[in-house]
Motif scaffolding. Structure first.
Motif, mmCIF file in Angstrom:
data_model
loop_
_atom_site.group_PDB
_atom_site.id
_atom_site.type_symbol
_atom_site.label_atom_id
_atom_site.label_comp_id
_atom_site.label_asym_id
_atom_site.label_seq_id
_atom_site.Cartn_x
_atom_site.Cartn_y
_atom_site.Cartn_z
ATOM 1 N N LYS A 1 -0.878 -8.232 -3.099
ATOM 2 C CA LYS A 1 -0.790 -6.782 -3.046
ATOM 3 C C LYS A 1 0.806 -6.303 -2.796
ATOM 4 C CE LYS A 1 -5.323 -5.707 -1.977
ATOM 5 N NZ LYS A 1 -6.411 -5.019 -0.951
ATOM 6 N N ALA A 2 1.017 -5.137 -3.292
ATOM 7 C CA ALA A 2 2.375 -4.969 -2.923
ATOM 8 C C ALA A 2 2.764 -4.634 -1.509
ATOM 9 C CB ALA A 2 2.714 -3.303 -3.793
ATOM 10 N N ASP A 3 2.046 -4.566 -0.574
ATOM 11 C CA ASP A 3 2.349 -4.340 0.907
ATOM 12 C C ASP A 3 1.943 -5.487 1.619
ATOM 13 O OD1 ASP A 3 -0.381 -4.372 0.453
ATOM 14 O OD2 ASP A 3 -0.886 -2.937 1.597
ATOM 15 N N SER B 1 13.794 2.918 -7.311
ATOM 16 C CA SER B 1 12.513 3.123 -8.164
ATOM 17 C C SER B 1 11.330 3.879 -7.656
ATOM 18 C CB SER B 1 12.255 1.691 -8.440
ATOM 19 O OG SER B 1 11.116 1.484 -9.147
ATOM 20 N N ILE B 2 10.874 4.579 -8.942
ATOM 21 C CA ILE B 2 9.717 5.347 -8.554
ATOM 22 C C ILE B 2 8.399 4.641 -9.083
ATOM 23 C CG2 ILE B 2 10.694 7.414 -7.929
ATOM 24 C CD1 ILE B 2 10.023 8.483 -10.853
ATOM 25 N N SER B 3 8.613 3.390 -9.522
ATOM 26 C CA SER B 3 7.502 2.790 -10.367
ATOM 27 C C SER B 3 6.564 2.496 -9.461
ATOM 28 C CB SER B 3 8.233 1.677 -11.254
ATOM 29 O OG SER B 3 7.149 0.824 -11.696
ATOM 30 N N MET B 4 5.127 2.758 -10.072
ATOM 31 C CA MET B 4 4.006 2.357 -9.548
ATOM 32 C C MET B 4 3.228 0.855 -9.977
ATOM 33 S SD MET B 4 3.838 4.605 -7.269
ATOM 34 C CE MET B 4 2.139 4.109 -6.603
ATOM 35 N N SER B 5 4.170 0.371 -10.674
ATOM 36 C CA SER B 5 3.675 -0.880 -11.228
ATOM 37 C C SER B 5 3.587 -2.123 -10.154
ATOM 38 C CB SER B 5 4.649 -1.204 -12.334
ATOM 39 O OG SER B 5 4.032 -2.813 -12.802
ATOM 40 N N GLU B 6 2.506 -2.873 -10.467
ATOM 41 C CA GLU B 6 2.464 -3.706 -9.479
ATOM 42 C C GLU B 6 3.266 -5.279 -9.801
ATOM 43 O OE1 GLU B 6 0.183 -4.521 -6.600
ATOM 44 O OE2 GLU B 6 -0.304 -2.175 -6.601
ATOM 45 N N ARG C 1 5.090 -7.586 -7.200
ATOM 46 C CA ARG C 1 5.989 -6.974 -6.249
ATOM 47 C C ARG C 1 5.429 -7.484 -4.572
ATOM 48 N NH1 ARG C 1 5.451 -0.673 -6.917
ATOM 49 N NH2 ARG C 1 5.946 -0.355 -5.106
ATOM 50 N N ARG D 1 -9.208 -0.716 -7.212
ATOM 51 C CA ARG D 1 -8.150 -1.398 -7.846
ATOM 52 C C ARG D 1 -8.617 -1.423 -9.374
ATOM 53 N NH1 ARG D 1 -5.501 -6.915 -5.810
ATOM 54 N NH2 ARG D 1 -3.775 -6.957 -7.141
#
Length: 815
Positions: A250-252, A74-79, A63, A388
């Motif tokens: 990374k997601a960000d 979505s509240i998913s924390m999955s990468e 992501r 991580r």
């Protein structure tokens, strides 16, 4: 993307006009998308009815910073995010999957070949793609329903609804997909395996192989340390080592190609680290190999990572190759263009043999060569890198060389060579470089060694096409090994050739105190409820070890020859657990390997000549296989007959009834048993043993693994029903005791009295006495009555709801 929706609308309308009412009966996807596209509500959705859809591909990607835009609820924390291709048999469509279904994928409940129903579709935020909001996995249809339904269909030729989608991820700006089960392999056609076109010599104004304008690494370093930022001249260097790929997405972050890889290079003056960044990895990672000489232009120089972090006492430089600012130029110089006047360093190597391992220090870095006799099933383990956490994939290998009857143990993680890893079979010749020695102690006098990866490990193997780039031909250890290989009796090695199944190494200590001291910061004893919760968090093929206090309430033994013949012993001290259900009459027992003549008596060497299979797809030249001939092609460089035919065989996992009140399996899973290596069907066997595939054309029937006989090292197994003392949770664990003469599950070289207590604490029988029979073991199981034990259990999530528990050790607790 909007034009593709228009095309799809026209397509649906035209098809409806041509087919009339018949469209409403047979084309599930077209009907559903037609209803979705005609819905004028603010958030249109449409759900398929009772008709099945089939997942024919599943692809993963990281992501990015736009996740909140694509999935606002979505509240998913999955990468990870996933795209899938689904079909009804008449047409297919590529869709993104809501993160809410990620857990179904991570435990392998939803996979390629799954049958899904009640699929709720919506339009993507970009308006030009489609999104699955929810679905139901139909497990009642059987694991092979998709294969049966689509058996007469070429899924690649099934037409797309609308225009054919691009090969890029749908819901993140990423340049490529990730492998399904790890972050270190490359995946997809965008990873080039041929060099980009070389720059035109006339346009560049010089000969691309001329190093007259080159500068040395030492000069570049001197200029950098003196403050100069002008680096005129090309670098002409030899690649000494190559790292595996590093995915740093990374997601960000919005980086579209978050990859880097490192090359250790050298010239006559110095050595340095070269870093390939981002899309340079896509274009060059698969092409560059240790031993090559390359010319580098338009690079950037900075202080090395080791210098920046204080890991190096002297300042060093790092050469960065980027896709822009500036755009790096890389040229591979052919061997016939390399001049001795360049004084390039030779490729370093440090080959050792099995006999030398015990004298090497902990952490020693080495290279080795050997013949593979065991390839374990792929498993995964969670590793922490700072804050991580990442799941890494690995396999155990056992190699034999000329110096010892004991195998070399290798715990091999990804080296970013998936094409080679997937074809590492028993009886193959393997060269591994830059391995690290790990030593483990059972007691003060008994230690075990194994080797594992460093970041620079590379693997080369016969039968994979890697021999053209294997750079260590001609070195003395290779010549000595080849001389031994001329004389080896291949039948002896073949008898030990095993693939897949449960395997644990190194052996654990034999005392509770030593075991607890070696936990190295891991959690101590846990309760049964805590273990159950932790096991529910495990991902597909993830393995983890737990320790808890238990008492054994029942024991039984399952014979290899007939898994329906079971001997039981219910211990009278505690409430009895339900016995293991007996196998129904007429069910198929595990097949015993059939002996057959494998070697030709007319050959000066013992040659492996597998009998022909009427359905075999291998080339005729491949049916007459010789270990020595394969080694000659690999080490000496003769032309080999490259056969990359993909056998269209199939496999699956055995279904098990849901276990709600207890944890574990009461019958051995097919993935637990090691298998006899089958050379004729080695490609199929490797897929059957391996991880779940992500493309339909690689899919095997669920029971394909059972078509391969269990290895001779497997003679049967115990199941122990245990009750956790903390909270009464019931555990069903397998016990596979090591036995004298078993070359796969070898007992510790420590004598004991073969009592239940000693057998459980040593993980097997005494090596210096005949082991007790299973009947005697069951008859004396009352030794465990009311015995409090600290049980060490290896848990591995085999997919869906199958949780393999294997008892590794059980230490008695003294009052």
């Amino acid at each position: 993307m909007l034009c593709s929706v228009s095309v799809l609308l026209l397509c649906c309308a035209d098809m409806a006009a041509l087919s009339g009412s018949s469209l409403e009966c047979c084309c599930t996807l077209k009907n559903t998308l037609k209803r979705l596209l005609s819905n004028t509500s603010a958030s249109p959705r449409a759900r398929t009815r009772s008709e099945p859809l089939y997942v024919i591909s599943l692809e993963r990607y990281g992501r990015d910073a736009d996740f909140g835009v694509s999935f606002p609820d979505s509240i998913s924390m999955s990468e990870s995010l996933f795209d899938a291709t689904i079909t009804d048999g008449d047409c297919k469509i590529r869709v993104s999957l809501d993160p809410a279904v990620n857990r179904l994928i991570s435990v392998n409940k939803l996979h390629c070949g799954s049958v899904v129903r009640s699929v709720e579709l919506s339009r993507g935020k970009d308006g030009g793609s489609f999104h699955v909001c929810s679905l139901e996995v139909d497990r009642l249809s059987g694991g092979d329903a998709a294969l049966r339904t689509l058996s007469s269909v070429n899924v690649r030729s099934i037409p797309w609804l609308g225009t054919e989608p691009s090969t890029h991820p749908l819901r993140a700006r990423r340049s490529s997909y990730l492998p399904l089960w790890n972050n270190h392999d490359f995946y997809g056609e965008m990873w080039r395996d041929t060099s980009p076109s070389e720059p035109d010599a006339e346009d560049s104004g010089d000969d691309i192989y001329d190093i007259g304008s080159s500068v040395s690494l030492a000069e570049v370093r001197r200029r950098f340390l003196s403050g100069s930022r002008r680096y005129r001249g090309a670098l002409c260097v030899r690649i000494l080592h190559k790292s595996r790929l590093i995915y740093y997405g990374k997601a960000d972050q919005k980086c579209e190609c978050p990859y880097k890889a490192e090359l250790q290079v050298g010239d006559g003056s110095s050595t340095a680290c070269v870093v390939l960044w981002n899309t340079v990895c896509l274009e060059w990672y698969r092409i560059l190999h240790p031993g090559q000489v390359v010319r580098l232009r338009h690079y950037r120089v900075k202080e090395s990572y080791g210098s920046r972090t204080g890991q190096e006492s002297e300042p060093h430089i790092e050469i960065s190759l980027n896709s822009r600012n500036p755009t790096a130029q890389i040229t591979i110089i052919p061997k016939n263009q390399i001049s001795p006047d360049w004084v390039l360093p030779n490729l370093p190597h440090s080959f050792i043999c099995r006999q030398e391992l015990p004298s090497c220090p902990q952490g020693h870095i080495c290279d080795l060569i050997g013949v593979v006799i065991f390839v374990g099933r792929p498993e995964r383990v969670r590793k922490k890198d700072g804050q991580r956490s990442e799941i890494e994939e690995y396999r155990w290998l056992q190699l034999m060389d000329r110096t010892s009857d004991k195998p070399i143990m290798i715990k091999l993680f990804s080296t970013s060579q998936p094409d080679i890893h997937s074809r590492v079979y028993p009886m193959a010749l393997v060269v591994c470089t830059r391995l690290k020695l790990i030593r483990s102690a059972v007691d003060r006098a008994t230690t075990f060694e194994y080797l594992t990866n460093t970041s620079l490990t590379q693997i080369y193997c016969t039968g994979t096409g890697s021999h053209p780039v294997m750079p260590y031909r001609g070195v003395r250890p290779i010549r000595h090994f080849l001389h031994w290989l001329k004389q080896v009796d291949e039948s002896v090695l073949l008898e030990r050739a095993v693939i897949g199944g449960y395997f644990s190494y190194p052996p654990l200590p034999v005392s509770l105190n030593s075991f607890m001291e070696n936990r190295q910061g891991e959690a101590g004893l846990i309760s049964g409820g805590e273990m159950k919760l932790e096991c529910e968090k495990l991902n597909y093929r993830e393995k983890r070890q737990f320790a808890l206090q238990c008492v054994v309430t029942a024991a039984c033994y399952h014979h290899r020859e007939n898994s329906g013949r079971t001997q039981y012993s219910d211990l009278p001290s505690a409430p009895l657990s339900p016995r293991v259900p007996r196998q129904r009459d007429g069910s198929e027992p595990h097949r015993t390997p059939v002996k057959r003549k494998l070697f030709s008596s007319t050959s000066p060497r013992k040659r492996l000549a597998p009998p022909l299979q009427p359905f075999a797809t291998e080339d005729d030249t491949e049916r007459d296989f010789s270990l020595f001939d394969g080694a000659m092609e690999f080490l000496v460089g003769e032309q080999d007959d490259d056969s990359n035919d993909d056998d269209d065989e199939e496999f699956s996992t055995a279904p098990t009834s849901p276990m709600t009140s207890r944890l574990g399996l009461t019958r051995v899973a097919i993935e637990t048993l090691p298998r006899v290596f089958c050379y004729e069907r080695r490609h199929v066997q490797a897929v059957a043993v391996g991880m779940q595939v992500n493309n339909f054309h690689k899919l095997l029937p669920q029971r394909e693994l059972e078509s391969f006989s269990p290895a001779s090292c497997y003679t049967g197994y115990f199941t122990l029903t245990m009750r956790a003392l903390s909270d009464g949770v019931m555990l069903d664990a397998l016990f596979l005791p090591a036995a004298p003469g078993n070359l796969h599950w070898m007992p510790l070289p420590l004598s004991h009295d073969n009592s239940w207590e000693s057998i459980l604490s040593h993980g097997g029988f005494s090596p210096h006495a005949p082991p007790p029979s299973p009947a005697d073991m069951i008859a004396t199981a009352n030794q465990l009555t009311n015995q409090r034990l600290v049980c060490v259990l290896d848990a591995c999530a085999l997919g869906a709801e199958k949780m393999e528990l294997v008892l590794n050790r059980a230490f008695p607790l003294r009052s």
